[in-house]
Design a protein around this motif. Structure first.
Motif, PDB file in Angstrom:
ATOM      1  N   PRO A 139      41.809  46.765  41.708  1.00 56.23           N
ATOM      2  CA  PRO A 139      40.416  46.316  41.587  1.00 56.23           C
ATOM      3  C   PRO A 139      39.895  46.268  40.160  1.00 56.23           C
ATOM      4  CG  PRO A 139      40.484  48.612  42.280  1.00 56.23           C
ATOM      5  CD  PRO A 139      41.917  48.137  42.242  1.00 56.23           C
ATOM      6  N   SER A 140      40.647  46.797  39.219  1.00 54.73           N
ATOM      7  CA  SER A 140      40.157  46.853  37.834  1.00 54.73           C
ATOM      8  C   SER A 140      40.222  45.503  37.131  1.00 54.73           C
ATOM      9  CB  SER A 140      40.964  47.881  37.029  1.00 54.73           C
ATOM     10  OG  SER A 140      42.321  47.478  36.915  1.00 54.73           O
ATOM     11  N   GLY A 141      40.944  44.537  37.704  1.00 55.30           N
ATOM     12  CA  GLY A 141      41.059  43.226  37.067  1.00 55.30           C
ATOM     13  C   GLY A 141      40.804  42.102  38.045  1.00 55.30           C
ATOM     14  N   GLY A 142      40.413  40.949  37.521  1.00 61.27           N
ATOM     15  CA  GLY A 142      40.219  39.773  38.353  1.00 61.27           C
ATOM     16  C   GLY A 142      41.551  39.144  38.715  1.00 61.27           C
ATOM     17  N   LEU A 143      41.529  38.266  39.697  1.00 58.18           N
ATOM     18  CA  LEU A 143      42.732  37.581  40.149  1.00 58.18           C
ATOM     19  C   LEU A 143      42.518  36.076  40.039  1.00 58.18           C
ATOM     20  CD1 LEU A 143      45.545  37.547  41.436  1.00 58.18           C
ATOM     21  CD2 LEU A 143      44.442  37.785  43.678  1.00 58.18           C
ATOM     22  N   PHE A 144      43.309  35.429  39.190  1.00 54.37           N
ATOM     23  CA  PHE A 144      43.272  33.982  39.013  1.00 54.37           C
ATOM     24  C   PHE A 144      44.496  33.378  39.691  1.00 54.37           C
ATOM     25  CE2 PHE A 144      40.805  35.784  35.617  1.00 54.37           C
ATOM     26  CZ  PHE A 144      39.779  34.875  35.369  1.00 54.37           C
ATOM     27  N   VAL A 145      44.340  32.177  40.247  1.00 51.31           N
ATOM     28  CA  VAL A 145      45.420  31.522  40.982  1.00 51.31           C
ATOM     29  C   VAL A 145      45.566  30.094  40.465  1.00 51.31           C
ATOM     30  CG1 VAL A 145      46.354  30.976  43.256  1.00 51.31           C
ATOM     31  CG2 VAL A 145      44.759  32.896  42.997  1.00 51.31           C
ATOM     32  N   PHE A 146      46.817  29.677  40.244  1.00 44.71           N
ATOM     33  CA  PHE A 146      47.045  28.331  39.711  1.00 44.71           C
ATOM     34  C   PHE A 146      48.307  27.746  40.316  1.00 44.71           C
ATOM     35  CE2 PHE A 146      48.696  25.318  36.507  1.00 44.71           C
ATOM     36  CZ  PHE A 146      47.584  24.475  36.399  1.00 44.71           C
ATOM     37  N   GLY A 147      48.230  26.467  40.682  1.00 43.51           N
ATOM     38  CA  GLY A 147      49.396  25.752  41.179  1.00 43.51           C
ATOM     39  C   GLY A 147      49.304  24.293  40.792  1.00 43.51           C
ATOM     40  N   PRO A 148      50.200  23.794  39.938  1.00 42.48           N
ATOM     41  CA  PRO A 148      50.168  22.383  39.558  1.00 42.48           C
ATOM     42  C   PRO A 148      50.841  21.518  40.611  1.00 42.48           C
ATOM     43  CG  PRO A 148      51.958  23.490  38.429  1.00 42.48           C
ATOM     44  CD  PRO A 148      51.255  24.547  39.242  1.00 42.48           C
ATOM     45  N   ALA A 149      50.460  20.244  40.643  1.00 43.83           N
ATOM     46  CA  ALA A 149      51.097  19.227  41.490  1.00 43.83           C
ATOM     47  C   ALA A 149      51.177  19.694  42.949  1.00 43.83           C
ATOM     48  CB  ALA A 149      52.472  18.879  40.921  1.00 43.83           C
ATOM     49  N   SER A 150      52.380  19.651  43.538  1.00 38.80           N
ATOM     50  CA  SER A 150      52.524  19.990  44.956  1.00 38.80           C
ATOM     51  C   SER A 150      52.201  21.448  45.244  1.00 38.80           C
ATOM     52  CB  SER A 150      53.952  19.687  45.431  1.00 38.80           C
ATOM     53  OG  SER A 150      54.899  20.486  44.742  1.00 38.80           O
TER      54      SER A 150
END
Length: 289
Positions: A139-150
């Motif tokens: 919980p001490s950090g944020g969660l970023f999500v990334f997926g290019p193209a498909s």
């Protein structure tokens, strides 16, 4: 014809041409233990990771038979290219040579996927899976999500479900003009979950490098252990995507994404957050009653 260098041949060259100085030994050890990173490291970065000088790196590659680092690296790159998946256009060009007996059928394709699932279930690194969960549930950090193209669809699916569990999950846009705005509040210790299949996106590589440089932690889901993200990741989940079709299957990756979000829910999910989201969905008449 250019020479190709794989890991077994590198080990043999080291054995045949040793012993080396202490600094050259550090270079040799790093190259053997991190062979998959070599195509993506320049001589300065490689020297830094080996705690050696560029001179030591150059002297080592000369001692094992290469005139310079660039020729050595090119030999490794040629080996990696042999291992990489072929492109859809290359596969499509071969289709006209297939016999009717080799044509794709629904049942045959499903059986291929079932065999692939069996293989992945027997080879997936559970320790890496656990490390990914530990980072995602912190919980001490944020969660970023990334997926290019498909992979963007898988990233969207993971983000949507994980929002039931965590409030600070952000899906990053693949639009390069907007991506910097999404990263404005990133801070050291935040986690980036990247889903990226070969062929690798330049934007995804830049994002992973930037996130690592800013003190973030990177989790990668990919179909090839030899990839440009390796020097900048804490955790890698390798999920094969082979099939007889033109387009390589993403189904196994989809299943691992589901496994992650379900395990994350077990670990940190709270009933009241689920209830709150269901209330909002009802307020907006999101689903047909």
């Amino acid at each position: 014809m250019e020479q190709i260098l794989n890991l077994a041949e590198l080990k043999l060259k080291i054995e045949q041409h040793g012993p080396f100085s202490n600094s050259e030994t550090r270079v040799a050890d790093f190259m053997v233990n991190h062979f998959e990173q070599l195509p993506y490291l320049g001589i300065e970065e490689l020297a830094r990771r080996c705690n050696a000088s560029k001179t030591s790196v150059g002297r080592f590659v000369q001692n094992i038979g290469y005139p310079g680092f660039s020729r050595f690296k090119n030999a490794v790159v040629l080996h990696v290219r042999e291992l990489q998946n072929v492109t859809p256009s290359q596969i499509a060009s071969r289709l006209h040579n297939k016999s009717p007996e080799q044509s794709i059928t629904c049942c045959g394709y499903l059986q291929e996927l079932a065999d692939s699932f069996d293989s992945i279930a027997n080879t997936l690194n559970e320790e890496q899976f656990e490390q990914a969960l530990s980072l995602m549930s912190d919980p001490s950090g944020g969660l970023f999500v990334f997926g290019p193209a498909s992979s963007h669809g898988l990233a969207t699916y993971f983000t949507m479900l994980s929002r039931y569990v965590r409030k600070d999950v952000q899906l990053l846009t693949p639009d390069v003009s907007l991506l910097p705005h999404h990263l404005l509040d990133m801070k050291p210790g935040d986690v980036l979950f990247v889903i990226s299949y070969y062929r690798y996106s330049d934007l995804a590589v830049k994002l992973v490098e930037w996130f690592h440089r800013k003190g973030g932690k990177v989790i990668l889901l990919t179909n090839n252990p030899i990839n440009p993200y390796t020097p900048y990741t804490e955790v890698q989940l390798h999920i094969e995507s082979r099939s007889s079709g033109v387009f390589q299957s993403r189904i196994a990756g989809f299943a691992v994404v589901e496994a992650l979000v379900n395990a994350l829910t077990e670990r940190v999910g709270k009933p009241e957050r689920f209830e709150a989201l269901e209330t909002i969905l009802a307020d907006f008449d999101t689903f047909h009653q």
